[in-house]
Scaffold this active site. Structure first.
Site, short mmCIF file in Angstrom:
data_model
loop_
_atom_site.label_atom_id
_atom_site.label_comp_id
_atom_site.label_asym_id
_atom_site.label_seq_id
_atom_site.Cartn_x
_atom_site.Cartn_y
_atom_site.Cartn_z
N ASP A 95 0.79 -1.23 0.00
CA ASP A 95 0.00 0.00 0.00
C ASP A 95 0.83 1.28 0.00
OD1 ASP A 95 1.11 0.05 2.53
OD2 ASP A 95 -0.77 -0.28 3.60
N GLU A 131 -2.06 5.26 2.75
CA GLU A 131 -1.97 3.85 2.36
C GLU A 131 -3.29 3.25 1.89
OE1 GLU A 131 1.55 4.64 5.04
OE2 GLU A 131 -0.58 5.15 5.07
N HIS A 241 11.56 5.56 14.53
CA HIS A 241 11.59 5.89 13.09
C HIS A 241 12.44 7.14 12.86
CE1 HIS A 241 9.98 6.77 9.06
NE2 HIS A 241 9.51 5.55 9.06
#
Length: 370
Positions: A95, A131, A241
């Protein structure tokens, strides 16, 4: 020899495409890897682990580029490859914006597309963002849909996809996970020793989704501190992240806590180690909802919706959102209830037994007459 383009750019895509790459190499077809490098550092780690050398490395990322900028650069970069190489088929996965751009360029060049992990839906175009729409748009372009579960297939059929063009395969992430556990067993254990955590004495956390930036993420970080205050025997391990929107919040809230281990983004092997050794997992990731059941790890999902409802229905995952008191309440309930914990840990994995790549390549051979 038939040429099959494998288009991907993020770490999760690379992990899930790796079994297909190796299965293609063992067939009478030629895989041509087009790496967009939508996740540069994290992508490279996975390519090294699975011994994949891209045929084309597009390296399209720029700091803080917008989604329109990313999409336009992906389309033009992938198009240059398709103008140079005559492909018989293209495989895209999941996605991401690379997935959508890759399928669109394939369509422009009249190359049939196989969508790996097709049919997942939340029915909310802004969750996850972007997504959900990437996946839906790819589904309108794809010639063949490799659905990981019966539920995903039903979503496709509701949207008017012809049943003969849908194959239920399981998820290739299970193929990759089982391969790693089998072939890298000693490395899996060593990583936990290196960061001084033992099996079952920590909660694994990941959080990065765009819709959780800002207040939702801040609420969860505060909840983590509340949970640790109630559970002095536990640690938290959090690979953070690289996105500044994530790091600013996480480090501001958790950097000084003595039982929180903040790590740089990990390659796949140490991350498998952390999943396997964790007590439970809190995440807003989609892929982890698929991997955790194969390891018997209960998963609390830090989102309002999930495009993997099979995990919730099977009892391996639970949606808890991002509100501080709710995250604390649901985590402590699971930790304090051996019965509920065991029920989640022992629930059957709805995402297959690790034969997805084999099924997809068998189908592709029939389609291409190999």
């Amino acid at each position: 020899m038939k040429k099959v383009a494998l288009i991907f750019g993020t770490r999760p895509e690379a992990i899930k495409m790796a079994p297909l790459y190796h299965a293609l190499k063992n067939s009478k077809m030629q895989p041509v890897v087009i790496a967009t490098a939508q996740h540069r550092e994290m992508l490279d780690q996975v390519l090294n682990l699975f011994e994949i050398t891209p045929d084309y490395d597009l390296n399209i990322m720029k700091e803080r580029q917008s989604l329109p900028e990313l999409t336009s650069r992906l389309i033009s970069s992938i198009d240059r490859v398709f103008a140079e190489v005559s492909f018989d088929f293209a495989l895209v996965q999941g996605d991401t914006t690379s997935t959508f751009a890759g399928s669109l360029v394939s369509f422009y060049h009249k190359v049939p597309v196989g969508h790996v992990e097709a049919g997942l839906r939340t029915m909310d175009i802004y969750n996850p963002f972007p997504e959900e729409v990437n996946r839906r748009l790819t589904g309108t372009i794809a010639s063949y849909h490799y659905a990981p579960t019966e539920e995903a297939m039903k979503n496709l059929l509701k949207e008017g996809i012809n049943r003969k063009n849908v194959l239920v395969t399981g998820n290739t992430v299970i193929d990759a996970l089982l391969w790693t556990l089998e072939h890298k067993k000693n490395d899996v254990q060593k990583f936990r020793e290196d960061i001084n955590v033992g099996k079952g004495d920590y909660i694994l956390i990941t959080m990065h989704r765009r819709e959780n930036w800002g207040k939702p993420m801040s609420q969860v970080m505060k909840a983590i501190k509340d949970i640790l205050a109630k559970k002095p025997e536990l640690k938290v391990v959090f690979p953070v992240h690289l996105n500044p929107a994530v790091r600013e919040i996480v480090y501001a809230e958790l950097k000084e806590h003595k039982r929180v281990i903040l790590l740089e983004p990990l390659d796949y092997l140490p991350f498998v180690s952390l999943m396997e050794g964790s007590k439970l997992i809190l995440t807003d990731s989609g892929g982890i909802q698929e991997e955790a059941p194969a390891l018997g790890k209960p998963t609390l999902v830090l989102r309002k919706t999930t495009e993997r409802p099979e995990a919730v229905k099977a009892g391996t995952a639970k949606l808890i959102g991002t509100e501080r008191t709710k995250v604390v309440e649901e985590t402590l309930r699971l930790l304090n209830s051996p019965e509920e914990y065991k029920e989640m840990a022992k629930a059957a994995n709805p995402f297959g037994e690790g034969k997805a790549a084999e099924k997809i390549i068998s189908h592709l051979k029939n389609v291409l007459g190999v």
